[in-house]
Design a protein around this motif. Structure first.
Motif, PDB file in Angstrom:
ATOM      1  N   VAL A 219       0.836  -1.206   0.000  1.00 13.67           N
ATOM      2  CA  VAL A 219       0.000   0.000   0.000  1.00 13.67           C
ATOM      3  C   VAL A 219       0.868   1.252   0.000  1.00 13.67           C
ATOM      4  O   VAL A 219       0.583   2.223  -0.728  1.00 13.67           O
ATOM      5  N   VAL A 220       1.945   1.265   0.792  1.00  9.82           N
ATOM      6  CA  VAL A 220       2.815   2.446   0.868  1.00  9.82           C
ATOM      7  C   VAL A 220       3.476   2.711  -0.482  1.00  9.82           C
ATOM      8  O   VAL A 220       3.491   3.852  -0.973  1.00  9.82           O
ATOM      9  N   ILE A 221       4.037   1.680  -1.103  1.00 10.91           N
ATOM     10  CA  ILE A 221       4.699   1.868  -2.397  1.00 10.91           C
ATOM     11  C   ILE A 221       3.695   2.324  -3.446  1.00 10.91           C
ATOM     12  O   ILE A 221       3.986   3.201  -4.271  1.00 10.91           O
ATOM     13  N   ASP A 222       2.501   1.760  -3.401  1.00  8.96           N
ATOM     14  CA  ASP A 222       1.485   2.141  -4.378  1.00  8.96           C
ATOM     15  C   ASP A 222       1.015   3.570  -4.179  1.00  8.96           C
ATOM     16  O   ASP A 222       0.889   4.334  -5.141  1.00  8.96           O
ATOM     17  N   ALA A 223       0.744   3.954  -2.930  1.00  6.90           N
ATOM     18  CA  ALA A 223       0.187   5.284  -2.657  1.00  6.90           C
ATOM     19  C   ALA A 223       1.218   6.391  -2.808  1.00  6.90           C
ATOM     20  O   ALA A 223       0.861   7.565  -2.777  1.00  6.90           O
ATOM     21  N   THR A 224       2.477   6.031  -2.978  1.00  6.39           N
ATOM     22  CA  THR A 224       3.512   7.056  -3.123  1.00  6.39           C
ATOM     23  C   THR A 224       4.172   6.943  -4.497  1.00  6.39           C
ATOM     24  O   THR A 224       3.825   7.657  -5.425  1.00  6.39           O
ATOM     25  N   LEU A 225       5.101   6.040  -4.628  1.00  4.90           N
ATOM     26  CA  LEU A 225       5.902   5.945  -5.849  1.00  4.90           C
ATOM     27  C   LEU A 225       5.062   5.637  -7.086  1.00  4.90           C
ATOM     28  O   LEU A 225       5.161   6.318  -8.111  1.00  4.90           O
ATOM     29  N   VAL A 226       4.215   4.631  -7.006  1.00  8.57           N
ATOM     30  CA  VAL A 226       3.484   4.181  -8.194  1.00  8.57           C
ATOM     31  C   VAL A 226       2.402   5.177  -8.581  1.00  8.57           C
ATOM     32  O   VAL A 226       2.348   5.660  -9.723  1.00  8.57           O
ATOM     33  N   ARG A 227       1.544   5.498  -7.651  1.00 11.73           N
ATOM     34  CA  ARG A 227       0.403   6.355  -7.993  1.00 11.73           C
ATOM     35  C   ARG A 227       0.813   7.795  -8.250  1.00 11.73           C
ATOM     36  O   ARG A 227       0.182   8.497  -9.051  1.00 11.73           O
ATOM     37  N   SER A 228       1.884   8.269  -7.602  1.00 10.49           N
ATOM     38  CA  SER A 228       2.285   9.666  -7.752  1.00 10.49           C
ATOM     39  C   SER A 228       3.235   9.894  -8.914  1.00 10.49           C
ATOM     40  O   SER A 228       3.312  10.999  -9.440  1.00 10.49           O
ATOM     41  N   ILE A 229       3.977   8.864  -9.324  1.00  9.80           N
ATOM     42  CA  ILE A 229       5.013   9.064 -10.341  1.00  9.80           C
ATOM     43  C   ILE A 229       4.831   8.133 -11.535  1.00  9.80           C
ATOM     44  O   ILE A 229       4.696   8.583 -12.675  1.00  9.80           O
ATOM     45  N   VAL A 230       4.838   6.827 -11.288  1.00  6.45           N
ATOM     46  CA  VAL A 230       4.858   5.867 -12.393  1.00  6.45           C
ATOM     47  C   VAL A 230       3.597   5.971 -13.245  1.00  6.45           C
ATOM     48  O   VAL A 230       3.671   6.066 -14.480  1.00  6.45           O
ATOM     49  N   VAL A 231       2.443   5.955 -12.599  1.00  4.92           N
ATOM     50  CA  VAL A 231       1.184   5.983 -13.365  1.00  4.92           C
ATOM     51  C   VAL A 231       1.008   7.290 -14.129  1.00  4.92           C
ATOM     52  O   VAL A 231       0.732   7.271 -15.339  1.00  4.92           O
ATOM     53  N   PRO A 232       1.151   8.475 -13.501  1.00  6.80           N
ATOM     54  CA  PRO A 232       0.999   9.721 -14.277  1.00  6.80           C
ATOM     55  C   PRO A 232       2.019   9.838 -15.407  1.00  6.80           C
ATOM     56  O   PRO A 232       1.674  10.300 -16.502  1.00  6.80           O
ATOM     57  N   ALA A 233       3.271   9.443 -15.158  1.00  8.25           N
ATOM     58  CA  ALA A 233       4.284   9.537 -16.209  1.00  8.25           C
ATOM     59  C   ALA A 233       3.934   8.635 -17.385  1.00  8.25           C
ATOM     60  O   ALA A 233       4.069   9.032 -18.553  1.00  8.25           O
ATOM     61  N   ALA A 234       3.508   7.409 -17.107  1.00 10.14           N
ATOM     62  CA  ALA A 234       3.132   6.487 -18.187  1.00 10.14           C
ATOM     63  C   ALA A 234       1.932   7.019 -18.957  1.00 10.14           C
ATOM     64  O   ALA A 234       1.899   6.942 -20.202  1.00 10.14           O
ATOM     65  N   MET A 235       0.956   7.569 -18.264  1.00  8.24           N
ATOM     66  CA  MET A 235      -0.231   8.097 -18.946  1.00  8.24           C
ATOM     67  C   MET A 235       0.115   9.314 -19.798  1.00  8.24           C
ATOM     68  O   MET A 235      -0.476   9.517 -20.863  1.00  8.24           O
ATOM     69  N   GLN A 236       1.064  10.127 -19.355  1.00  5.12           N
ATOM     70  CA  GLN A 236       1.473  11.276 -20.159  1.00  5.12           C
ATOM     71  C   GLN A 236       2.187  10.823 -21.426  1.00  5.12           C
ATOM     72  O   GLN A 236       1.954  11.371 -22.513  1.00  5.12           O
ATOM     73  N   LEU A 237       3.047   9.817 -21.311  1.00  4.39           N
ATOM     74  CA  LEU A 237       3.751   9.304 -22.490  1.00  4.39           C
ATOM     75  C   LEU A 237       2.786   8.685 -23.492  1.00  4.39           C
ATOM     76  O   LEU A 237       2.963   8.809 -24.708  1.00  4.39           O
ATOM     77  N   LEU A 238       1.747   8.026 -22.995  1.00  5.20           N
ATOM     78  CA  LEU A 238       0.780   7.387 -23.888  1.00  5.20           C
ATOM     79  C   LEU A 238      -0.145   8.398 -24.549  1.00  5.20           C
ATOM     80  O   LEU A 238      -0.686   8.147 -25.629  1.00  5.20           O
ATOM     81  N   GLY A 239      -0.359   9.524 -23.887  1.00  5.48           N
ATOM     82  CA  GLY A 239      -1.192  10.579 -24.472  1.00  5.48           C
ATOM     83  C   GLY A 239      -2.619  10.126 -24.702  1.00  5.48           C
ATOM     84  O   GLY A 239      -3.213   9.397 -23.896  1.00  5.48           O
ATOM     85  N   GLY A 240      -3.174  10.525 -25.849  1.00  7.23           N
ATOM     86  CA  GLY A 240      -4.562  10.173 -26.156  1.00  7.23           C
ATOM     87  C   GLY A 240      -4.762   8.687 -26.352  1.00  7.23           C
ATOM     88  O   GLY A 240      -5.899   8.191 -26.273  1.00  7.23           O
ATOM     89  N   ALA A 241      -3.656   7.936 -26.585  1.00  7.24           N
ATOM     90  CA  ALA A 241      -3.772   6.483 -26.757  1.00  7.24           C
ATOM     91  C   ALA A 241      -4.215   5.794 -25.478  1.00  7.24           C
ATOM     92  O   ALA A 241      -4.622   4.629 -25.516  1.00  7.24           O
TER      93      ALA A 241
END
Length: 734
Positions: free
Chosen positions: A679-701
């Motif tokens: 839960v800690v890793i998800d609520a910090t590193l993954v949800r705050s950095i990994v997921v938004p960064a991946a979604m930005q790279l994917l864009g409208g896709a």
């Protein structure tokens, strides 16, 4: 559907609350009876060779084990008496003679008649100042024998002597008792902390009390569900502890999301309770439903493991989560409908934030979201690298078995094996043995040759015949060390690889709680784990596709979740197997990891980590549908949910970490800490950095195959279901 449910709970709010109140009363009275109906078995796969060996031997010969069910060790605390003193003999014999026949089949001590001098020597410590007694317990199965053990635990103690009793399979009894005590302790500690944190989050007594009340209702409901399940299947005491705490954490999380969204809508709609409730159900309610289903999918993965206790965890967890959803989507909306604007009553006298004011927390999340979306590639690479580094210790995983070593150092289940190893003859009556079932009419000469072959294997001790008739031979072989030592696991493989004696139709290697059980349990878990993960991954892909009508969002979510769980398991291996956390948490370093415990963590945590991503991605999707601007949607989604998900994660961490930090057995500590790490890793590193960064790279896709939206496009949503306009502090870009 969710709009209809919002209208329904508003119209039927009083009837819903009356029904919920009656249920709580019944749950408190009837549900509490679950504690006496819980099971302690189911730790082994019925298909495992070790399980079949033990079943065959006991069914054929009855309960006449080569290794005692329990061992009592007597010593003089003053050190003045030896076993040859008459007073020592009198005290021990009086205690053993008083054991009830309803609980004990037989006992043997140093003074029992008929023993040879060689046999008698095995009952005395090397210094002659302590003696042991072996006890055969009455009962048709392991659970009944453990109940018998609980009945004699105090009666076996000798007056004036120091007595320790454990041995055999009694570590399960001690683990069970500790689990019950730890559950009560964890709840007493976590509930007040949760209330304080909710007061800080909501700045109001009424709003803070609702998620906590929902959690209490969930606990009571889980007791009813679990007791009902005991009539159709076995439910483990360990399953009840984890299911109850999981139910509490999810109920509070769901209550937090629902209440927060309701207050937001209520403020933006001028106090229109009905429409605020409908929009809350259509947004937060929709997300809660899908989030709960992801947790259920993870728990369904437990059904793939062959150990009955795994299904016990699965049934109990699924039932509790479904009850959480029922409480969050039916009971809670009725409460909100009745309260309306009174949800904000009894505000605390703290400095109040002006409507629309931008807080430091808002600015921090805005800066992070802006930075991640501007430079997504380095942020994503850094986040993934951190997860891979954390997962690296998995490469040094050493498979093991939960047994007496997972108990506290001062527990008798830990003390007795240590005393036997240090002070008594290793091949004595309490020595460690494997059982070998040789089926078929085997001549004695052929059997002797086979047993000599067993003795010649590396790591094997003395091999002999315990019981035999024309149809079946019960042979044993002694071994040294722990059941999951590499040489003992290899010994099991070597025995199984031997040519059976002439005339044998089948040769099975087992022994309660021994190396064969450790090997078979690990192999069964590792064999089932890929199928469980495949089911969880594919089912979650389908569910997330239905939720977002996207292909890439589900694939990204599942891939990141598995990587996150690998990181959590890697830290567990480093912290517990290798002792990295031993100095901080003060536990004995076992040197192995129970892979079934890792499987349990993975299947439960998968739903939890996907749960929070659902709330983030749902908010991003909502904003994208409203504006068609992917980058703005990510910034607004992360900023709008950042504080809320962090607080929800903190509340869940309090629940899980309390279990891990207050538990006194290494098994529960590992489970609690493992789930907390996820839960800690998800609520910090993954949800705050990994997921938004991946979604930005994917864009409208991100939202393919849905029709891409252009900035300024708005979703065709009825006005009454549109979220209320949000202030600059909680929505638009800074």
């Amino acid at each position: 559907m969710f709009s209809w449910l919002g209208h329904f709970t508003y119209v039927r709010r009083r009837a819903s609350l009356i029904a919920a109140t009656l249920f709580v009363v019944v749950a408190g009275v009837w549900g509490s009876g679950v504690f006496s109906a819980l099971d302690t078995g189911g730790l082994e796969s019925p298909q495992a060779e070790s399980y079949r060996a033990d079943e065959l031997l006991e069914r054929h010969f009855g309960h006449r084990p080569a290794q005692a069910d329990a061992v009592a060790i007597y010593s003089d605390p003053t050190g003045r008496q030896s076993v040859d003193d008459p007073a020592f003999e009198e005290a021990v014999t009086a205690a053993l003679s008083g054991l009830p026949e309803s609980e004990v089949v037989s006992w043997t001590s140093y003074w029992s008649p008929g023993l040879t001098e060689e046999q008698r020597a095995g009952y005395v410590s090397k210094d002659g100042r302590a003696t042991l007694a072996t006890i055969i317990l009455r009962g048709a199965d392991d659970q009944e024998r453990l109940e018998s053990y609980g009945g004699i635990e105090q009666q076996v103690r000798a007056a004036g002597l120091e007595t320790h009793i454990a041995g055999g399979s009694t570590s399960v009894f001690h683990l069970q008792r500790l689990a019950t005590e730890n559950l009560a302790t964890a709840n007493m500690i976590s509930l007040p902390i949760l209330l304080i944190l909710l007061l800080v989050v909501f700045r109001g007594v009424v709003a803070a009390a609702i998620p906590l009340a929902l959690g209490i209702v969930a606990i009571l409901g889980s007791l009813v569900v679990l007791r009902g399940l005991t009539y159709v299947t076995d439910i483990s005491i360990f399953a009840m502890e984890i299911s109850t705490l999981l139910g509490l954490g999810l109920a509070i999380d769901y209550g937090l999301f629902m209440v927060s969204r309701f207050r937001e809508e209520l403020a933006g709609r001028g106090g229109d309770v009905r429409q605020s409730l409908v929009v809350t159900m259509n947004t937060a309610g929709h997300t809660v439903a899908f989030s709960g289903l992801t947790v259920v999918i993870g728990l369904c993965g437990l059904m793939f493991f062959p150990q009955p206790i795994s299904r016990s965890f699965g049934f109990g967890g699924i039932a509790v989560v479904l009850f959480d959803l029922l409480a969050a989507l039916v009971v809670l909306p009725a409460v909100l409908a009745v309260l309306g604007p009174r949800i904000n009553a009894l505000r605390l006298p703290w400095p109040r934030r002006r409507p629309g004011a931008v807080t430091r927390e808002d600015r921090a999340w805005n800066r992070l979201a802006t930075s991640v979306t501007r430079r997504p590639l380095p942020w994503l690479a850094g986040g993934l690298l951190a997860l891979l580094v954390a997962a690296a210790p998995l490469l040094s995983l050493q498979q093991g078995l939960t047994n007496h070593r997972y108990l506290p150092a001062d527990n008798e289940g830990q003390i007795v094996p240590a005393m036997l190893q240090e002070g008594f003859p290793r091949n004595g009556p309490a020595g460690t043995r494997m059982d070998i079932a040789v089926a078929g009419p085997v001549e004695r000469a052929a059997l002797d040759r086979y047993l000599r072959s067993v003795e010649g294997l590396e790591g094997a001790g003395a091999a002999g015949v315990h019981l035999a008739d024309a149809e079946l031979t019960w042979a044993t072989v002694t071994y040294q060390g722990e059941v999951d030592d590499a040489e003992n696991l290899e010994l099991v493989r070597d025995i199984r690889a031997l040519e059976p004696p002439a005339g044998a139709t089948e040769v099975l290697v087992g022994g309660p709680g021994g190396p064969a059980v450790s090997l078979d349990n690990s192999d069964a878990t590792m064999g089932a784990l890929p199928w469980a993960l495949a089911f969880i991954g594919l089912s979650t892909l389908v569910l997330l596709f239905l939720a977002f009508r996207s292909v890439l969002v589900p694939i990204k979510a599942v891939a990141v979740a598995f990587l996150l769980l690998a990181a959590s398991c890697g830290i567990i291996v480093w912290g517990f197997q290798e002792g990295g956390l031993a100095g901080l948490m003060d536990f004995p370093v076992v040197g192995t990891t129970d892979v079934w415990a890792l499987g349990l963590i993975v299947t439960i945590a998968f739903g939890l980590v996907t749960d929070y991503e659902m709330f983030l991605v749902s908010r991003v999707h909502e904003e994208y549908l409203a504006t068609g601007d992917n980058r703005r949607a990510i910034v607004v989604g992360l900023r709008g949910t950042g504080s809320l998900i962090t607080r929800a994660g903190l509340l869940m961490v309090i629940v899980l970490a309390t279990m891990g930090l207050t538990a006194t057995s290494l098994f529960l500590i590992t489970i609690g800490v493992g789930l907390t790490l996820s839960v800690v890793i998800d609520a910090t590193l993954v949800r705050s950095i990994v997921v938004p960064a991946a979604m930005q790279l994917l864009g409208g896709a991100n939202w393919w195959p849905s029709r891409p939206r252009r900035p300024g496009d708005r979703a065709e949503v009825p006005d009454e279901l549109r979220p209320a306009p949000r202030t600059e502090a909680t929505s638009g870009p800074a």
